[in-house]
Design an enzyme around this catalytic site. Structure first.
Site, PDB file in Angstrom:
ATOM      1  N   SER A 299       0.810  -1.213   0.000  1.00 21.73           N
ATOM      2  CA  SER A 299       0.000   0.000   0.000  1.00 21.73           C
ATOM      3  C   SER A 299       0.849   1.272   0.000  1.00 21.73           C
ATOM      4  O   SER A 299       1.541   1.558  -0.972  1.00 21.73           O
ATOM      5  CB  SER A 299      -0.951  -0.050   1.202  1.00 21.73           C
ATOM      6  OG  SER A 299      -1.906   0.964   1.150  1.00 21.73           O
ATOM      7  N   ASP A 310       9.656   5.456 -10.469  1.00 19.60           N
ATOM      8  CA  ASP A 310       9.153   5.990 -11.739  1.00 19.60           C
ATOM      9  C   ASP A 310       9.721   7.368 -12.062  1.00 19.60           C
ATOM     10  O   ASP A 310       9.690   7.800 -13.212  1.00 19.60           O
ATOM     11  CB  ASP A 310       7.627   6.072 -11.710  1.00 19.60           C
ATOM     12  CG  ASP A 310       6.975   4.710 -11.938  1.00 19.60           C
ATOM     13  OD1 ASP A 310       7.679   3.687 -11.819  1.00 19.60           O
ATOM     14  OD2 ASP A 310       5.769   4.667 -12.234  1.00 19.60           O
ATOM     15  N   LYS A 324      -0.607  -4.027  -3.542  1.00 20.73           N
ATOM     16  CA  LYS A 324      -1.907  -3.457  -3.170  1.00 20.73           C
ATOM     17  C   LYS A 324      -2.006  -2.056  -3.746  1.00 20.73           C
ATOM     18  O   LYS A 324      -1.343  -1.130  -3.288  1.00 20.73           O
ATOM     19  CB  LYS A 324      -2.080  -3.404  -1.651  1.00 20.73           C
ATOM     20  CG  LYS A 324      -3.407  -2.787  -1.216  1.00 20.73           C
ATOM     21  CD  LYS A 324      -3.519  -2.724   0.301  1.00 20.73           C
ATOM     22  CE  LYS A 324      -4.841  -2.102   0.732  1.00 20.73           C
ATOM     23  NZ  LYS A 324      -4.915  -0.660   0.461  1.00 20.73           N
TER      24      LYS A 324
END
Length: 529
Positions: A299, A310, A324
């Site tokens: 999470s 990224d 998740k």
């Protein structure tokens, strides 16, 4: 002994979710045709509960039926929509808020008596003069020892309104009479940043065990302290961190990313997209960062790792994370219970969803994913990680990343199977090490009065005799025949860490446990390249 696996699938979020059954008055002249044709779906449930309340042949606790029904409904949605019963909500709320009102002691019931392991540093009990090893015998005139006092009852007695006072009578070894203390209750932090220290002269280390309301402030304080000690690089340990508040994860990411960099975006069922960007406040934008993750990092932990990966910031080290990518919102149900309902999905800056596949109503297999990874060899071999070419994404600098189920690390570190022993895992979970250490420490605490933390970490040695002594203690408690012949070094580390925890706190415990840790050793090596 019923030994179990050390690593079990981590079920993120806290207890689970939802449904409102507030029955209107039931008209028993209604026919079943009318009941099931002209009323709404909610009315059906309301009336069913009322029928059971008023007409069923036996007395039934309809509250428990409602709870079962609610959980049944939610089990057919997704694995992370959860119901929190009234009885659990306060504890869950305190855990995620990051503090509670109390007297500030960690304790356990030793021989039916509340025994202080350690007062919270700077907390009300420490200020009042309560020390490690004290036994709390009486609270506000009530004797609170004996088998009839459960931990829950003790905690309820010691908690209270902020600034209220409680009068305690305490037995202290060496004192002929009980000691009297008046303790003023206050906010007691439940720390989520459980360790912060320097690994090398320029590499700091911070471990976060969940993302609560207080986590960003704790993190920022720890980061500032490490920078003051010379940290220009940081190892952020998110292993076994199940997540928490999305907004807190965003704040932490903001410390590392340049202005206006995309942190993540969410999308709900209507297709509405909300984006979150980094602001001007980051204090570690120039620093090098390493994020440690494993199969139990979920999470909010994955939000941090995914946002940095990224944006080509730092290095992700470890094993593929939990997977998740669903966002929950807590909603009160009006009777003291609440539901955490999945309201959207989140996506990393490149547009990938890291939610692993699930089938509605098949949560059992979803939570057994760990064992699937273990069987597939993924925990020990990077090449065993399954990726789908259709879920291939590229970062601005050309790094290939994948969606579809967790964050795949840049640097893979296999599970250390050399210390994965079921007996050791069971012993760690059982609490026996802490009990043994407390009893040994309680014999003469003065031995450690002048031992500094640094001295203890670097020079204190647990002898073979102590390991044998603990072995005998354990066998007596368990009526078993356990030996540590092949694991003396591991047991020495665990006993030393438990002793450090009771003498100095969790930070020193983690520093000892982390010695010779494969993942941390890899980060140190990377930081020196």
């Amino acid at each position: 002994m019923g030994f179990q696996k050390k690593y079990i699938p981590l079920i993120t979020g806290v207890a689970v979710a939802a449904g409102v059954f507030i029955g209107g008055k039931l008209n028993f002249t209604d026919t079943s045709d009318r009941l099931f044709t002209s009323n709404s779906k909610k009315d059906k449930l309301n009336r069913l509960i009322d029928y059971i309340d008023y007409e069923y042949v036996d007395d039934v606790n309809t509250d428990s039926i409602v709870d079962v029904t609610v959980n049944g409904i939610l089990s057919n949605l997704d694995p992370h929509s959860t119901y929190i019963p009234k009885s659990e909500l306060q504890r869950v709320t305190e855990n995620m808020k990051g503090d509670f009102v109390g007297i500030g002691v960690s304790f356990y019931t030793y021989r039916d008596t509340i025994t202080v392991i350690r007062p919270t540093e700077g907390g009300p009990s420490e200020k009042a003069g309560i020390k490690s090893g004290d036994r709390i015998i009486v609270a506000d005139g009530d004797s609170i020892f004996g088998r009839q006092w459960s931990n829950e009852a003790i905690i309820k007695k010691l908690k209270g309104e902020k600034d209220s006072k409680i009068n305690l009578k305490v037995y202290r070894k060496g004192q002929k009479k009980l000691l009297d203390f008046t303790v003023k209750r206050s906010d007691i932090p439940i720390k989520s940043v459980i360790a912060a220290y320097m690994l090398t002269s320029d590499l700091g280390y911070i471990k976060i065990n969940r993302f609560a309301e207080s986590t960003y402030k704790e993190f920022k304080k720890a980061l500032d302290q490490l920078q003051n000690q010379g940290a220009t690089k940081l190892a952020l340990d998110l292993r076994d961190n199940p997540g928490g508040f999305l907004g807190i994860a965003e704040q932490i990411v903001d410390e590392f990313l340049e202005d206006d960099k995309l942190i993540l975006f969410t999308k709900n069922k209507s297709g509405k997209v909300e984006k979150s960007f980094a602001t001007r406040k980051g204090d570690f934008e120039e620093g090098e960062v390493f994020i440690l993750i494993n199969e139990n990092s979920a999470s909010a932990s994955e939000i941090v790792a995914g946002a940095l990966q990224d944006n080509d910031k730092g290095t992700i080290v470890g094993r593929r994370s939990y997977g998740k990518g669903l966002v929950q919102r807590e909603m009160a149900l009006g009777d003291g219970s609440a539901v955490r309902l999945t309201v959207s999905r989140y996506y990393t800056p490149t547009g990938r969803s890291i939610q692993r596949p699930y089938s509605n109503g098949d949560n059992d297999n979803y939570y057994k994913d760990y064992y699937k990874r273990e069987r597939n060899g993924e925990l020990n071999d990077y090449n065993s990680i399954k990726v789908a070419d259709s879920l291939r994404f590229t970062t601005p600098k050309g790094k290939v990343v994948y969606g579809g189920g967790g964050i795949i690390p840049d640097i893979f570190v296999p599970l250390d199977t050399s210390i994965q022993n079921e007996t050791l895992s069971y012993i760690q979970r059982s609490g026996y090490i802490s009990y043994f250490v407390f009893e040994e420490l309680d014999k003469d605490r003065k031995v450690y009065e002048n031992v500094t933390q640094k001295d203890f970490i670097n020079n204190f040695i647990i002898s073979d005799d102590v390991v044998i002594k603990f072995q005998d203690y354990l066998n007596l408690k368990e009526n078993a025949n356990v030996t540590f012949v092949a694991y003396h070094d591991e047991m020495k580390k665990l006993i030393k860490a438990a002793l450090a925890d009771q003498l100095y706190g969790r930070n020193v415990y983690e520093e000892i446990i982390n010695s010779n840790d494969d993942m941390i050793e890899e980060v140190i090596k990377l930081s020196q390249e």
